[in-house]
Design an enzyme around this catalytic site. Structure first.
Site, PDB file in Angstrom:
ATOM      1  N   THR A 134      44.620  -6.563 -33.420  1.00  0.00           N
ATOM      2  CA  THR A 134      44.430  -8.019 -33.306  1.00  0.00           C
ATOM      3  C   THR A 134      44.664  -8.555 -34.709  1.00  0.00           C
ATOM      4  O   THR A 134      44.618  -7.790 -35.668  1.00  0.00           O
ATOM      5  CB  THR A 134      42.979  -8.329 -32.849  1.00  0.00           C
ATOM      6  OG1 THR A 134      42.853  -8.064 -31.458  1.00  0.00           O
ATOM      7  CG2 THR A 134      42.553  -9.763 -33.102  1.00  0.00           C
ATOM      8  N   GLY A 174      40.426 -10.740 -23.283  1.00  0.00           N
ATOM      9  CA  GLY A 174      39.545 -10.104 -24.258  1.00  0.00           C
ATOM     10  C   GLY A 174      38.591 -11.089 -24.904  1.00  0.00           C
ATOM     11  O   GLY A 174      38.357 -12.195 -24.409  1.00  0.00           O
ATOM     12  N   ASP A 175      38.050 -10.669 -26.039  1.00  0.00           N
ATOM     13  CA  ASP A 175      37.054 -11.479 -26.749  1.00  0.00           C
ATOM     14  C   ASP A 175      37.671 -12.526 -27.668  1.00  0.00           C
ATOM     15  O   ASP A 175      37.017 -13.521 -27.997  1.00  0.00           O
ATOM     16  CB  ASP A 175      36.171 -10.575 -27.602  1.00  0.00           C
ATOM     17  CG  ASP A 175      37.013  -9.802 -28.623  1.00  0.00           C
ATOM     18  OD1 ASP A 175      38.033  -9.204 -28.214  1.00  0.00           O
ATOM     19  OD2 ASP A 175      36.664  -9.818 -29.817  1.00  0.00           O
ATOM     20  N   THR A 184      37.696  -7.713 -34.265  1.00  0.00           N
ATOM     21  CA  THR A 184      38.723  -6.839 -33.683  1.00  0.00           C
ATOM     22  C   THR A 184      38.052  -5.584 -33.155  1.00  0.00           C
ATOM     23  O   THR A 184      37.153  -5.037 -33.799  1.00  0.00           O
ATOM     24  CB  THR A 184      39.812  -6.466 -34.704  1.00  0.00           C
ATOM     25  OG1 THR A 184      40.593  -5.385 -34.161  1.00  0.00           O
ATOM     26  CG2 THR A 184      39.239  -6.035 -36.040  1.00  0.00           C
ATOM     27  N   GLY A 185      38.498  -5.168 -31.976  1.00  0.00           N
ATOM     28  CA  GLY A 185      37.887  -3.985 -31.361  1.00  0.00           C
ATOM     29  C   GLY A 185      37.732  -4.241 -29.873  1.00  0.00           C
ATOM     30  O   GLY A 185      38.176  -5.270 -29.370  1.00  0.00           O
ATOM     31  N   GLY A 205      37.174  -5.630 -26.809  1.00  0.00           N
ATOM     32  CA  GLY A 205      36.727  -6.994 -26.559  1.00  0.00           C
ATOM     33  C   GLY A 205      35.588  -7.126 -25.576  1.00  0.00           C
ATOM     34  O   GLY A 205      34.736  -8.015 -25.705  1.00  0.00           O
TER      35      GLY A 205
HETATM   36  N1  ASP Z   1      39.644  -7.495 -29.459  1.00  0.00           N
HETATM   37  C1  ASP Z   1      40.924  -7.295 -28.840  1.00  0.00           C
HETATM   38  C2  ASP Z   1      40.759  -7.351 -27.362  1.00  0.00           C
HETATM   39  O1  ASP Z   1      39.840  -6.766 -26.841  1.00  0.00           O
HETATM   40  C3  ASP Z   1      41.597  -6.024 -29.217  1.00  0.00           C
HETATM   41  C4  ASP Z   1      41.445  -5.568 -30.634  1.00  0.00           C
HETATM   42  O2  ASP Z   1      41.029  -6.295 -31.494  1.00  0.00           O
HETATM   43  O3  ASP Z   1      41.755  -4.437 -30.921  1.00  0.00           O
HETATM   44  O4  ASP Z   1      41.586  -7.953 -26.720  1.00  0.00           O
END
Ligand code: ASP
Length: 318
Positions: A176, A206-207, A227-228, A230
């Site tokens: 992200t 996502g988030d 990021t991660g 979501g």
């Molecule tokens: N947060 C993002 C999602 O879940 C993905 C990411 O940041 O790696 O869509």
């Protein structure tokens, strides 16, 4: 006058160091520096944090090295569905899009929505239609596709069949981009843009476009872009949790952000990171993965960018 500063992340899904050549890592750092400088130029000229984070994220969306815009992840059908959000900490106004397919720079569409100060979140075809109506650049979805994401999708599909998705590297799975900034009036802003997870279910949101989960800004308190995984950021309202720890608990930004990554999100067994900024001082960037693309320009004007434990000094901002 407040101290201006800007920070960004390019996703907590950085690949293991040996999977890219030093030239490729250097290119990603150069793109992060260019993104930081795009925002810094605005801040230096007395512009707003909101303009700065939008300008910064546009550069990252245009770079193939990050999972947003050109270079975005593919869903299970091999298509792109992009999410983005932007928030102004001065006014609590926000704009966000989810599952859009044809907007070259989703963050600019989110910004236009924010300016309308009415609807906060637009989904799918309605988001694309809104951006087209605003005269923003529209592209064929193939514009977003890069060879690396096609390979990542194929590899994740193979892993799904073999039952080994859990062993996939964070870099294979997700990424992200996001930015936070503070302008000379002390205003805070945050922006986030993503292709989401590789091989994500069609229609999954996502988030990043959920205010309070992946993106949040509140003057005097914090600006956050996450990021991660979501789903967990949404369930734990992660970006707002950072602000709450400061506003209600009196935590300082570094402690609040670190606590949310390591004490709130990590126990769910996910890869996670964020770029966060408080009312004073420099951005902080905690993460729990092998690496996270990240960079900032300190209040003293020093530029740093990196992907793993070490940050590379990249000169002084003009
Ligand atoms: N947060 C993002 C999602 O879940 C993905 C990411 O940041 O790696 O869509």
């Amino acid at each position: 006058m407040a101290d201006i500063t800007i920070g960004l992340h390019g996703g907590a899904g950085a690949l293991p160091r040996d999977q890219l050549s030093e030239a490729e890592w250097a290119q990603a750092r150069a793109d992060m520096k260019a993104a930081l400088l795009a925002g810094w130029k605005i801040l230096r000229a007395g512009g707003t944090a909101l303009d700065a984070v939008e300008a910064c994220v546009i550069v990252l969306e245009d770079s193939p090295h990050f999972n947003a815009g050109h270079g975005a992840a593919l869903n299970a059908d091999g298509e792109h569905e992009l999410d983005a959000a932007i928030m102004d900490g001065a006014t609590f106004r926000a704009g966000a899009l989810a599952g859009v397919r044809r907007i070259r720079n989703p963050i600019s569409a989110a910004r236009r929505l924010l300016e309308q100060d009415d609807t906060v979140l637009l989904g799918g075809a309605a988001g694309d239609a809104f951006a087209a109506g605003e005269g923003l650049a529209m592209v064929d979805p193939a514009y977003f596709t890069t060879e690396r994401r096609v390979k990542a999708l194929a590899s994740l599909k193979a892993r799904a069949l073999a039952g080994t998705v859990a062993q996939a590297s964070e870099g294979e799975k997700h990424g992200t981009v996001g930015a936070v900034a503070r302008d000379s009036r002390g205003n805070l802003a945050a922006a986030t843009s993503t292709g989401g997870f590789n091989n994500k279910p069609v229609g999954r949101i996502g988030d990043s476009p959920i205010i309070g989960a992946g993106t949040y800004a509140e003057n005097g308190i914090a600006a956050v872009s996450g990021t991660g995984r979501g789903e967990v950021f949404i369930r734990r309202v992660a970006a707002h949790e950072v602000a709450a720890r400061i506003r209600l608990g009196g935590a300082e930004i570094g402690k609040a952000a670190h606590g949310v990554i390591h004490d709130v999100l990590s126990p769910h067994g996910i890869g996670a990171g964020m770029i966060a900024l408080g009312a004073a001082g420099d951005p902080v960037a905690p993460y729990n993965t092998l690496g996270m693309h990240r960079g900032w320009i300190t209040t003293a004007g020093a530029i740093f960018a990196g992907s793993h434990e070490d940050m590379v000094a990249m000169g002084l901002a003009p």
